[in-house]
Structure formats: structure tokens, C-alpha cells
Design a protein around this motif. Structure first.
Motif, mmCIF file in Angstrom:
data_model
loop_
_atom_site.group_PDB
_atom_site.id
_atom_site.type_symbol
_atom_site.label_atom_id
_atom_site.label_comp_id
_atom_site.label_asym_id
_atom_site.label_seq_id
_atom_site.Cartn_x
_atom_site.Cartn_y
_atom_site.Cartn_z
ATOM 1 N N SER A 33 0.833 -1.193 0.000
ATOM 2 C CA SER A 33 0.000 0.000 0.000
ATOM 3 C C SER A 33 0.874 1.251 0.000
ATOM 4 O O SER A 33 2.076 1.195 0.273
ATOM 5 N N ILE A 34 0.257 2.379 -0.282
ATOM 6 C CA ILE A 34 0.985 3.655 -0.286
ATOM 7 C C ILE A 34 1.583 3.911 1.093
ATOM 8 O O ILE A 34 2.741 4.326 1.210
ATOM 9 N N ARG A 35 0.816 3.637 2.123
ATOM 10 C CA ARG A 35 1.306 3.844 3.486
ATOM 11 C C ARG A 35 2.519 2.948 3.786
ATOM 12 O O ARG A 35 3.502 3.390 4.371
ATOM 13 N N GLU A 36 2.447 1.672 3.374
ATOM 14 C CA GLU A 36 3.564 0.749 3.605
ATOM 15 C C GLU A 36 4.826 1.208 2.866
ATOM 16 O O GLU A 36 5.927 1.172 3.414
ATOM 17 N N ILE A 37 4.647 1.648 1.638
ATOM 18 C CA ILE A 37 5.791 2.122 0.851
ATOM 19 C C ILE A 37 6.402 3.359 1.497
ATOM 20 O O ILE A 37 7.624 3.465 1.616
ATOM 21 N N ALA A 38 5.556 4.274 1.937
ATOM 22 C CA ALA A 38 6.041 5.492 2.591
ATOM 23 C C ALA A 38 6.844 5.148 3.841
ATOM 24 O O ALA A 38 7.905 5.738 4.095
ATOM 25 N N THR A 39 6.381 4.185 4.602
ATOM 26 C CA THR A 39 7.089 3.767 5.813
ATOM 27 C C THR A 39 8.428 3.124 5.470
ATOM 28 O O THR A 39 9.457 3.453 6.068
ATOM 29 N N ILE A 40 8.421 2.217 4.511
ATOM 30 C CA ILE A 40 9.646 1.509 4.136
ATOM 31 C C ILE A 40 10.705 2.467 3.615
ATOM 32 O O ILE A 40 11.875 2.384 3.982
ATOM 33 N N LEU A 41 10.292 3.408 2.752
ATOM 34 C CA LEU A 41 11.252 4.308 2.111
ATOM 35 C C LEU A 41 11.479 5.606 2.895
ATOM 36 O O LEU A 41 12.278 6.443 2.480
ATOM 37 N N ASN A 42 10.730 5.754 3.978
ATOM 38 C CA ASN A 42 10.853 6.937 4.823
ATOM 39 C C ASN A 42 10.597 8.223 4.022
ATOM 40 O O ASN A 42 11.370 9.186 4.081
ATOM 41 N N ILE A 43 9.498 8.201 3.244
ATOM 42 C CA ILE A 43 9.055 9.377 2.498
ATOM 43 C C ILE A 43 7.571 9.573 2.772
ATOM 44 O O ILE A 43 6.912 8.689 3.326
ATOM 45 N N SER A 44 7.044 10.709 2.377
ATOM 46 C CA SER A 44 5.634 10.990 2.637
ATOM 47 C C SER A 44 4.740 10.185 1.687
ATOM 48 O O SER A 44 5.177 9.738 0.620
ATOM 49 N N GLU A 45 3.490 10.026 2.085
ATOM 50 C CA GLU A 45 2.537 9.315 1.235
ATOM 51 C C GLU A 45 2.304 10.086 -0.053
ATOM 52 O O GLU A 45 2.112 9.496 -1.119
ATOM 53 N N LYS A 46 2.333 11.407 0.019
ATOM 54 C CA LYS A 46 2.183 12.243 -1.190
ATOM 55 C C LYS A 46 3.329 11.982 -2.163
ATOM 56 O O LYS A 46 3.125 11.946 -3.377
ATOM 57 N N ALA A 47 4.538 11.809 -1.633
ATOM 58 C CA ALA A 47 5.691 11.523 -2.489
ATOM 59 C C ALA A 47 5.508 10.170 -3.175
ATOM 60 O O ALA A 47 5.824 10.014 -4.358
ATOM 61 N N VAL A 48 4.982 9.188 -2.447
ATOM 62 C CA VAL A 48 4.723 7.873 -3.029
ATOM 63 C C VAL A 48 3.701 8.008 -4.161
ATOM 64 O O VAL A 48 3.897 7.476 -5.262
ATOM 65 N N GLU A 49 2.617 8.750 -3.908
ATOM 66 C CA GLU A 49 1.597 8.955 -4.939
ATOM 67 C C GLU A 49 2.190 9.646 -6.165
ATOM 68 O O GLU A 49 1.879 9.281 -7.303
ATOM 69 N N TYR A 50 3.050 10.616 -5.935
ATOM 70 C CA TYR A 50 3.709 11.323 -7.037
ATOM 71 C C TYR A 50 4.532 10.343 -7.879
ATOM 72 O O TYR A 50 4.438 10.335 -9.118
ATOM 73 N N HIS A 51 5.340 9.512 -7.231
ATOM 74 C CA HIS A 51 6.185 8.572 -7.955
ATOM 75 C C HIS A 51 5.347 7.551 -8.734
ATOM 76 O O HIS A 51 5.697 7.186 -9.866
#
Length: 186
Positions: A148-166
Motif C-alpha cells: 500500500s501507499i502507506r507501507e511504501i512510505a514507511t519503508i522508504l521513509n518518504i511521505s505518502e504524497k511523495a509515493v503517490e507522485y512517484h
């Protein structure tokens, strides 16, 4: 020091500290159980081995960011999810092949106009490889690991918005890169 006597919690702490022997002990302790779980569901030794190897590879790669509290439960869940993802991907692949067989012979004339799975797979691999490193990493975690976006954000230590952008950027790039293949398929 004999690592066989250590608890899973201590082994996980050592793993986070890059201790390869701790990783080997975790592997030795659990690989057979994971293999049996995968093999029982898939009836394929090679596929079961590959899935188990992938689970352990992810453990090593994410050793610094994983927050595992119960190792055995985590590993069992990971292998079950890997099996589910493998079966789902296999079903999609089979459906797509059946679709090509059903529509390909009546819609398209000639072998050169039929889009093969192999060609499409190669094109996707090339398109993903062309993505910037961070975008590629987010895309793989999202689409291949089904996080999920939240899991990716946690793993990569970036914001959820950054994950959505990527993810948005990767999909735009893939659409552009695969435009010719999409036109043929449609």
C-alpha cells in the motif's frame, strides 16, 4: 557464539546490525517450514524454492526498515502472500493468453501482428528500467510487491504524497513508453 540458542528477537536485532550470521541462522531455522508451506499449495518444488528465496531476500534487503515483532508469523504471512500473488499472476497470464488465442485469430491476420506475452513483458521491463531510481523503486513496491501507499512510505521513509507522485509519474512514463503496444492490443 552459537546463534542457534538465541531467540528470534535477538536474531532480528543482530540482523538490523548487518550480522550475516544472524541472517543465516534465521534462514536455517525457517526455510524448510516456508518451503513446505509454498510446496503444499503449489506442488512445484522450483516455484516454492524461488518464492522462499524471494522472501528471505526481502528480509535481508529491508533489514533496516522492517519492524518485525514475531518472526515466525511474519515469515508465514510473507510466504502465504507470495503464493497468493504468484497464483494470481499466473491466472492473469493464462487469461491473457486465452484472450490472445480467442481474439487474435479472428481480429488480426498474420503472426507479426499478434502481440506476444514475451514481447510485452520485455517492453514493460525496459520501460520500468528507464524510470528514475526512486520512481522505479516505488513502482516495484506498489505493482510487483503489492504494498500500500502507506507501507511504501514507511519503508522508504518518504511521505505518502511523495509515493503517490512517484506512482503517477511511473504510470505516465509507462503509458508513453508502451503506447505502441497498447495501440496494437486495442
Amino acid at each position: 557464539m552459537d546463534l542457534r540458542v538465541l531467540t528470534d528477537e535477538i536474531l532480528l536485532q543482530l540482523l538490523k546490525a548487518n550480522n550475516e550470521l544472524a541472517f543465516k541462522e534465521i534462514y536455517t531455522r525457517y526455510w524448510q517450514r516456508l518451503f513446505e508451506t509454498a510446496y503444499h499449495r503449489l506442488a512445484s518444488r522450483e516455484t516454492a524454492k524461488e518464492l522462499v528465496q524471494t522472501v528471505f531476500l526481502r528480509i535481508w534487503e529491508k533489514r533496516h526498515s522492517n519492524h518485525i515483532t514475531h518472526l515466525q508469523s511474519y515469515l508465514q504471512t510473507a510466504i502465504k502472500n507470495s503464493v497468493i500473488n504468484y497464483v494470481a499472476a499466473t491466472l492473469v497470464h493464462k487469461r491473457y493468453l486465452q484472450h490472445i488465442i480467442n481474439t487474435g485469430s479472428t481480429t488480426y491476420q498474420g503472426a507479426e501482428s499478434t502481440l506476444t506475452i514475451h514481447e510485452l513483458s520485455q517492453a514493460i521491463d525496459k520501460a520500468v528500467a528507464a524510470l528514475p531510481a526512486k520512481t522505479r523503486q516505488v513502482f516495484r513496491l506498489s505493482r510487483f510487491d503489492h504494498l500500500s501507499i502507506r507501507e511504501i512510505a514507511t519503508i522508504l521513509n518518504i511521505s505518502e504524497k511523495a509515493v503517490e507522485y512517484h506512482i503517477t509519474q511511473s504510470l505516465k512514463t509507462l503509458r508513453s513508453y508502451l503506447k505502441d503496444y497498447l495501440d496494437i492490443a486495442l
